[in-house]
Design an enzyme around this catalytic site. Sequence first.
Site, PDB file in Angstrom:
ATOM      1  N   HIS A   1       0.854  -1.284   0.096  1.00 14.41           N
ATOM      2  CA  HIS A   1       0.070  -0.061   0.068  1.00 14.41           C
ATOM      3  C   HIS A   1       0.773   1.169  -0.107  1.00 14.41           C
ATOM      4  CE1 HIS A   1      -3.173   2.791   1.139  1.00 14.41           C
ATOM      5  NE2 HIS A   1      -3.974   2.131   0.699  1.00 14.41           N
TER       6      HIS A   1
ATOM      7  N   ASP B   1      -7.738  -5.808  -0.252  1.00 11.02           N
ATOM      8  CA  ASP B   1      -8.433  -6.249  -1.241  1.00 11.02           C
ATOM      9  C   ASP B   1      -7.958  -7.707  -1.135  1.00 11.02           C
ATOM     10  OD1 ASP B   1      -9.418  -4.107  -2.813  1.00 11.02           O
ATOM     11  OD2 ASP B   1      -7.489  -3.641  -3.204  1.00 11.02           O
TER      12      ASP B   1
HETATM   13  N1  CMC Z   1       4.242  -7.564  -4.747  1.00  9.66           N
HETATM   14  C1  CMC Z   1       5.761  -7.602  -4.876  1.00  9.66           C
HETATM   15  N2  CMC Z   1       6.251  -6.209  -4.893  1.00  9.66           N
HETATM   16  C2  CMC Z   1       5.839  -5.280  -4.506  1.00  9.66           C
HETATM   17  C3  CMC Z   1       4.467  -5.224  -4.209  1.00  9.66           C
HETATM   18  C4  CMC Z   1       3.628  -6.385  -4.455  1.00  9.66           C
HETATM   19  N3  CMC Z   1       2.325  -6.361  -4.353  1.00  9.66           N
HETATM   20  N4  CMC Z   1       4.024  -3.823  -3.778  1.00  9.66           N
HETATM   21  C5  CMC Z   1       5.161  -3.280  -3.901  1.00  9.66           C
HETATM   22  N5  CMC Z   1       6.050  -3.920  -4.141  1.00  9.66           N
HETATM   23  C6  CMC Z   1       7.465  -3.747  -4.167  1.00  9.66           C
HETATM   24  C7  CMC Z   1       7.859  -2.764  -5.300  1.00  9.66           C
HETATM   25  O1  CMC Z   1       8.366  -3.587  -6.347  1.00  9.66           O
HETATM   26  C8  CMC Z   1       8.999  -1.704  -4.782  1.00  9.66           C
HETATM   27  O2  CMC Z   1      10.194  -2.473  -4.676  1.00  9.66           O
HETATM   28  P1  CMC Z   1      11.610  -1.754  -5.044  1.00  9.66           P
HETATM   29  O3  CMC Z   1      11.750  -0.838  -3.818  1.00  9.66           O
HETATM   30  O4  CMC Z   1      12.477  -2.800  -4.741  1.00  9.66           O
HETATM   31  O5  CMC Z   1      11.429  -1.110  -6.295  1.00  9.66           O
HETATM   32  C9  CMC Z   1       8.545  -1.504  -3.305  1.00  9.66           C
HETATM   33  O6  CMC Z   1       7.717  -2.661  -3.039  1.00  9.66           O
HETATM   34  C10 CMC Z   1       7.526  -0.085  -3.380  1.00  9.66           C
HETATM   35  O7  CMC Z   1       6.584  -0.314  -4.095  1.00  9.66           O
HETATM   36  P2  CMC Z   1       6.070   0.887  -5.071  1.00  9.66           P
HETATM   37  O8  CMC Z   1       5.468   0.598  -6.211  1.00  9.66           O
HETATM   38  O9  CMC Z   1       7.241   1.934  -5.077  1.00  9.66           O
HETATM   39  O10 CMC Z   1       5.110   1.411  -4.034  1.00  9.66           O
HETATM   40  P3  CMC Z   1       3.679   2.487  -4.212  1.00  9.66           P
HETATM   41  O11 CMC Z   1       3.381   3.000  -3.165  1.00  9.66           O
HETATM   42  O12 CMC Z   1       3.860   3.191  -5.482  1.00  9.66           O
HETATM   43  O13 CMC Z   1       2.439   1.173  -4.782  1.00  9.66           O
HETATM   44  C11 CMC Z   1       0.656  -0.445  -4.657  1.00  9.66           C
HETATM   45  C12 CMC Z   1       1.531   0.873  -3.893  1.00  9.66           C
HETATM   46  C13 CMC Z   1      -0.502  -0.607  -3.813  1.00  9.66           C
HETATM   47  C14 CMC Z   1       0.222   0.061  -6.125  1.00  9.66           C
HETATM   48  C15 CMC Z   1       1.666  -1.526  -4.737  1.00  9.66           C
HETATM   49  O14 CMC Z   1       2.048  -2.014  -3.441  1.00  9.66           O
HETATM   50  C16 CMC Z   1       0.983  -2.607  -5.414  1.00  9.66           C
HETATM   51  O15 CMC Z   1       1.045  -2.700  -6.653  1.00  9.66           O
HETATM   52  N6  CMC Z   1       0.343  -3.864  -4.895  1.00  9.66           N
HETATM   53  C17 CMC Z   1      -0.595  -4.664  -5.480  1.00  9.66           C
HETATM   54  C18 CMC Z   1      -1.793  -4.025  -6.237  1.00  9.66           C
HETATM   55  C19 CMC Z   1      -2.668  -3.896  -5.047  1.00  9.66           C
HETATM   56  O16 CMC Z   1      -2.778  -4.845  -4.024  1.00  9.66           O
HETATM   57  N7  CMC Z   1      -3.517  -2.721  -4.984  1.00  9.66           N
HETATM   58  C20 CMC Z   1      -4.523  -2.468  -3.765  1.00  9.66           C
HETATM   59  C21 CMC Z   1      -4.068  -1.533  -3.065  1.00  9.66           C
HETATM   60  S1  CMC Z   1      -5.271  -1.337  -1.670  1.00  9.66           S
HETATM   61  C22 CMC Z   1      -6.570  -0.540  -2.044  1.00  9.66           C
HETATM   62  C23 CMC Z   1      -6.666   0.195  -3.274  1.00  9.66           C
HETATM   63  O17 CMC Z   1      -5.803   1.162  -3.392  1.00  9.66           O
HETATM   64  O18 CMC Z   1      -7.745   0.436  -4.004  1.00  9.66           O
END
Ligand code: CMC
Length: 434
Positions: free
Chosen positions: A311, A368
């Site tokens: 998140h 989710d």
């Molecule tokens: N699986 C594997 N690696 C992950 C995941 C994941 N689900 N989420 C984040 N990471 C890693 C990412 O690769 C990065 O690694 P590094 O620092 O080595 O590059 C690190 O964690 C930080 O990730 P980020 O993409 O910079 O973080 P963000 O804040 O931009 O993204 C997120 C947040 C929710 C989009 C992301 O965690 C994600 O894609 N999760 C899976 C999709 C998901 O479950 N979304 C629902 C979110 S909650 C409800 C809502 O918002 O609707």
Amino acid sequence: MTRKIHTERTAELKIDGKTYTLPIIEGSEGDRAIDISRLLQETGYMTLDTGYKNTGSCASTITYLDGNKGILRYRGYAIEELAEKCSFVEVAYLLIHDKLPNTEELNAFKSLLERFALIHEDMIHFFDHFPSHASPMSILSVMVNSLCNYYPEMSDDPLENIDMTAARLISKIRTIAAFSYKKSMGHPLVYPRHDLSYCGNFLNMMFDKPVKPYTVRPEVVATLNKLLILHADHEQNCSTSTVRLVGSAGVNLYASIAAGINALWGPLHGGANEAVIQMLEAIHADNNDFEKYINKAKDKNDPFRLSGFGHRVYKTYDPRGTIIKKACDEILTVLNISDPLLDIARKLEEIALSDEYFIKRNLYPNVDFYSGIIYRAIGIPTNMFTVMFALGRLPGWIAQWKEMREDPSTKIGRPRQVYVGEPERPFIPLEKRD
Ligand code: CMC
């Protein structure tokens, strides 16, 4: 009324040998922000913040979220208490009015929901013209956008009758969602009834059939009620920011909400609930090869991510996830359902939470991760999971849109950019181009 506290404290910014003083603003729960609203004007510099990781777009009184402690409150009330003790309709009223309704207010709001539960019969023909495989999210956004043509009165003064407009949207979106399901199944429509609650009505419209009447079970109603409350607002997330941004251009509430629905559709946002089930099904079909999927999620060269994990704001367990996980166990027991996907989800969580990759990045299950297993158990098809999220999020979108419109400091949302393209170059006539 937006409250923000300008403190005595200031921040200093030194650029090209010159020092600029920037005001520091504090929120009522200790959020701290540097006010840069005059930065460009005074310094000639803008800020660059891809994904808005550090940017506050507004001051808001609606939802408080502490991502390190796993705290979520609507209008100051703990999410745990609201989910346990309130109806979704009460929470919708709370979000929109900054006040828990008394009995009279609640009954008046409920009457409006009943009054506006039907959609114009002409709109029902819209459903006939979507292909049978159309995404329920695209249908939902089209239908919500179209509402402004049937109920244009709010365009005059959208805030004057906010109760009516909010009730109209909250009630009709439920009817639209259920009708779109019935149409996709080729089944006759089931109309809303005044004797059923908000959630009871939705379930009945979804599952009642002329050949097999649906029994509305109170446990299922209670679980759905809880899920909708837990989704009702989440401050400036992607879809809410979209609703505010689109609304800041002066467009009507229906069009702003339709834009929010489209943002929610994405698998990184609300679409994750559908993606989680697809992922769990894939693991199931792959002989429960957890390791393969954990390794794929960790592989930087693989776009796969563990859906329902991680998140932007929570760096600990999502408090909504905790409540949903418990509710999932409870409702599956009540319905006497044993879902292999629940076992896979539990195992995946256990493995991920003890894996260095996930620990280091503070990646925990989010809202989710377990919600889809509940939806499956109560009969909601997978392609409607994100529609369920939208039904829940609607009061939050309305409250945020209202707050944006009432805030005298609101300006049209218009970020800047750092241009990195070609500098000016001479025009080349067509005959001379390579
Ligand atoms: N699986 C594997 N690696 C992950 C995941 C994941 N689900 N989420 C984040 N990471 C890693 C990412 O690769 C990065 O690694 P590094 O620092 O080595 O590059 C690190 O964690 C930080 O990730 P980020 O993409 O910079 O973080 P963000 O804040 O931009 O993204 C997120 C947040 C929710 C989009 C992301 O965690 C994600 O894609 N999760 C899976 C999709 C998901 O479950 N979304 C629902 C979110 S909650 C409800 C809502 O918002 O609707």
